[in-house]
Enzyme design. Structure first.
Site, PDB file in Angstrom:
ATOM      1  N   VAL A  97       0.818  -1.216   0.000  1.00 29.45           N
ATOM      2  CA  VAL A  97       0.000   0.000   0.000  1.00 29.45           C
ATOM      3  C   VAL A  97       0.854   1.270   0.000  1.00 29.45           C
ATOM      4  CG1 VAL A  97      -1.892  -1.171   1.177  1.00 29.45           C
ATOM      5  CG2 VAL A  97      -0.179   0.048   2.535  1.00 29.45           C
ATOM      6  N   GLU A  98       0.235   2.364  -0.410  1.00 36.17           N
ATOM      7  CA  GLU A  98       0.820   3.703  -0.402  1.00 36.17           C
ATOM      8  C   GLU A  98       2.151   3.770  -1.149  1.00 36.17           C
ATOM      9  OE1 GLU A  98       0.524   5.713   3.357  1.00 36.17           O
ATOM     10  OE2 GLU A  98      -1.320   4.656   3.872  1.00 36.17           O
TER      11      GLU A  98
END
Length: 761
Positions: free
Chosen positions: A439-440
């Site tokens: 993620v991110e």
């Protein structure tokens, strides 16, 4: 003609024309990404001559009394309310009482200012809360983390209108509204600019009136809190085909705030991220019409979505994910050290085996380093810095070290760690590792493209100015700016080459170190590598130009050196900030040796693969005349560092602070482990007496007067505690398999037929 004019027209102009031809122009999206955040210590490292005294002068991150009270009160209480085994395997969600508690105590409003009803906590407090919660429950940590980082709250404070802040922030602070942020689409993951979600400016009906607004169509997925969110921040491409706003057809990425009960929005389906049941799922929008005042920040912020996205992602990269990584690494280190001490094979604790000590040492090192870098980054954030390049370093290196730590912990625990059940304290964290990696900004992308790729433009003292000059549509103005910056860059590079030469040929002895710091040799080593990094970066940029973007492995190695310089500087600063505890010297020495080895591997890869061989040779001659240093920790160092985790001490507690250790639970596997560790280490001297007497049975030793009855009882309690720790779970077949009864029914006729065929006597 004066000298400067001669230089510009006869020397700079040909270079300017050549560079404009080979350098790709900076797109508007790239410019917005570069402008997001600030330059801080990354800029100092790119100069090749960082001022270490400036780093040491930064005040350490600390909690206020109010924030500490929150940690001691609501955070500790919440840790006692959650249980990832029950949550993931039975309930599939946090209990309603837990959701109510988080709302009541304003866990979702930690970063919202008090004037809006929030807690108004610092970045440090935000991080510490997420860290401690994550040590108790991955799901609870994620649930609290997202509204305080990647969500409407952060964006409203930075970009919202007064009216939007007054309406939404109080409702977010007390949990009346649960937020989510819709960014990722099926065809736009790491490449957010590829999103196909659109908003078309047109007239429509809103509350019975015809108004100018935007009609949205979108499909978002992987959205944390999406299934339960009541308000979403939506990133989309805004189009105005009829030019209602007078700003052209394509208005760029924009963010809107949408109540999820708006007609046309559907949500509630859930993804299952690796059997880790935090709320996560898709959101859909079909012909959703809202007025323009739903755009976050109003019409003035149309097309500014990319800047907003970079701002929001930076919080997750520099605070949330490093906090979770710090918790996992520290818990893996603490639990593995204790388990290695109490678990015996072949008559000795498994922690005495050198093969186990090696991963134990890395576990201790990772726990120390991640927290050191996390605290340094938080100190910068609390002072108002927003270092986007360093946030990418933190995201990648914290989560990668978390991955290695949990893998090592699984190896050390062996079968204990692979059997699921309430007694398994590692499985939930190990299962969730790929989520943090992905993620991110996926880690592959972050390492290969972002850390150095963004840093070379954003953090380099001259590169951005040169690129802007080359991209200037007014070539006369661009030439003037390029002439000034380019020759400053040349002067800087020559000075840096001189620094790299002196520090390289002296093997770092002539590198600067802070005046009164301990371990000056480590600071000088970092100074040497900083100068070599700046020299190598300049020559790579000079010889490859825009092609360096496509040389991802070279970019990744340059990013590795930059990251190690930051992380190792954080390690040395932590040692100074904690008043140089003598017992911590082995772990600092270990980390510096390990880090210098990583730097050496990266430099060797760079110099072996740099296409311009003359540049590689020049770097070797200037910075590494005796070869690239590649030290490794000695076996003795590894043993000394591993030992830190296998004995109770203030040092062990300082290395693994603020973790949830089962307080408040009647039965908890970590509490059992801590108790067994305490009893086994306390009984160690008794066991020595028995070994000296060559007696292996406690009752025989008591009978012969070798030990006392109190000592025999301690040995018994320690043995019972160890049995509780090494025990694993087993479940009735019907509890595991809903079709177990079908198998039994199918087996019964087969068994009867078998009996009928038996011969009679």
């Amino acid at each position: 003609m004066d000298l400067r004019t001669f230089r510009r027209d006869r020397l700079t102009r040909p270079l300017y024309s050549w560079a404009r031809g080979i350098m790709p122009p900076i797109s508007e999206t790239e410019r917005e990404a570069i402008d997001a955040g600030t330059v801080w210590w990354d800029g100092a490292l790119f100069t090749g001559n960082p001022d270490w005294d400036e780093l040491l002068a930064m005040r350490p991150a600390k909690l206020s009394p109010e924030e500490q009270a929150f940690m001691d009160g609501p955070v500790a209480e919440l840790c006692g309310l959650v249980d990832d085994w029950t949550l993931n395997w039975r309930d599939r969600d946090l209990a309603k009482s837990v959701w109510d508690f988080m709302r009541r105590e304003k866990f979702f409003g930690m970063i919202i200012p008090k004037q809006y009803g929030g807690l108004g906590f610092s970045n440090t407090a935000h991080s510490e809360v997420v860290r401690t919660l994550s040590s108790a429950s991955v799901v609870a940590g994620v649930t609290v983390m997202v509204p305080n980082s990647l969500g409407p709250g952060e964006l409203l404070m930075h970009f919202g209108t007064d009216k939007q802040r007054d309406h939404w922030l109080p409702r977010l602070a007390d949990g009346r509204e649960i937020p989510c942020f819709g960014l990722t689409s099926p065809h736009a993951g790491s490449d957010a600019a590829a999103m196909a979600d659109t908003g078309v400016v047109e007239y429509g009906v809103w509350k019975g009136k015809r108004v100018l607004g935007v009609r949205l169509n979108f499909h978002k997925r992987y959205i944390t809190l999406g299934p339960v969110a009541t308000v979403m921040g939506l990133a989309f491409k805004m189009l105005d085909p009829e030019n209602h706003l007078g700003r052209g057809r394509e208005l760029g990425i924009t963010v809107a705030l949408l109540p999820t009960n708006t007609p046309g929005i559907s949500h509630g389906e859930r993804h299952i991220p690796l059997f880790t049941f935090f709320q996560n799922g898709p959101l859909y929008g079909k012909d959703v019409f809202v007025p323009l005042d739903h755009i976050l920040g109003g019409e003035a912020q149309i097309g500014q979505g990319w800047t907003m996205l970079m701002t929001a992602l930076a919080a997750g990269r520099s605070i949330s994910l490093p906090s979770q990584s710090a918790a996992s690494a520290a818990m893996a280190a603490r639990a593995s050290g204790a388990y290695a001490r109490v678990r015996t094979q072949f008559g000795v604790s498994i922690g005495r085996f050198e093969g186990v000590q090696e991963p134990l040492a890395e576990l201790a090192g990772n726990a120390y380093l991640i927290d050191a870098a996390r605290r340094l980054t938080l100190a910068a954030l609390d002072e108002g810095h927003r270092p986007s390049v360093l946030s990418a370093i933190m995201k990648y290196h914290a989560t990668e070290r978390m991955r290695r730590s949990l893998n090592h912990a699984m190896d050390i625990h062996g079968g204990k760690a692979i059997i699921e059940g309430p007694r398994n304290y590692l499985a939930a964290g190990h299962r969730a590792v790929p989520i943090g990696i992905t993620v991110e900004g996926a880690n592959i992308l972050t390492r290969n493209l972002m850390i150095f790729g963004q840093g070379a433009i954003r953090s380099h003292p001259f590169m951005l100015k040169e690129l802007l000059a080359l991209s200037d549509s007014d070539q006369a103005r661009g030439l003037e700016a390029f002439d000034k910056t380019f020759w400053q860059h040349i002067g800087h590079s020559m000075k840096n080459a001189g620094r790299a030469f002196l520090r390289g040929w002296s093997c770092g002895l002539l590198g600067p170190a802070p005046g009164d710091a301990a371990m000056p040799h480590h600071w000088r080593t970092l100074s040497r590598h900083a100068a070599a990094f700046a020299l190598t970066a300049d020559l790579a940029l000079l010889t490859l130009g825009g092609a360096l973007k496509r040389k991802e492995r070279l970019s990744a190695r340059l990013g590795d050196v930059l990251a190690e310089l930051y992380l190792l500087g954080a390690v040395l600063k932590r040692y100074e900030d904690e008043n140089r505890p003598p017992e911590d010297r082995p772990i600092v020495d270990y980390l510096m040796q390990q880090g210098e080895s990583r730097i050496g591997i990266a430099f060797k890869g760079l110099l072996d693969n740099l296409p311009a061989r003359w540049a590689a040779w020049l770097i070797r001659f200037i910075a590494f005349p005796f070869g690239v240093p590649d030290p490794t920790p000695s076996d003795r160092q590894i043993g000394d560092v591993a030992e830190i985790l296998m004995k109770p001490s203030a040092q062990r507690d300082r290395l693994t602070p603020a973790l949830y250790l089962g307080e408040g639970h009647g039965e908890h596997p970590i509490k059992d482990l801590e108790e067994a560790f305490r009893l086994v280490t306390k009984a160690e001297s008794i066991e020595r007496k028995m070994r000296k007497a060559k007696i292996g049975d406690a009752d025989v030793a008591l009978k012969n007067g070798v030990i006392s009855e109190t000592e025999r009882d301690l040995l018994t309690r320690a043995a019972e505690a160890v049995e509780r720790v090494i025990a694993v779970d087993a479940f009735p077949m019907d509890d595991i398999s809903p079709i177990a009864e079908q198998h039994r029914r199918a087996e019964k006729p087969k068994a009867r037929r078998t009996r009928q065929k038996q011969p009679t006597s």
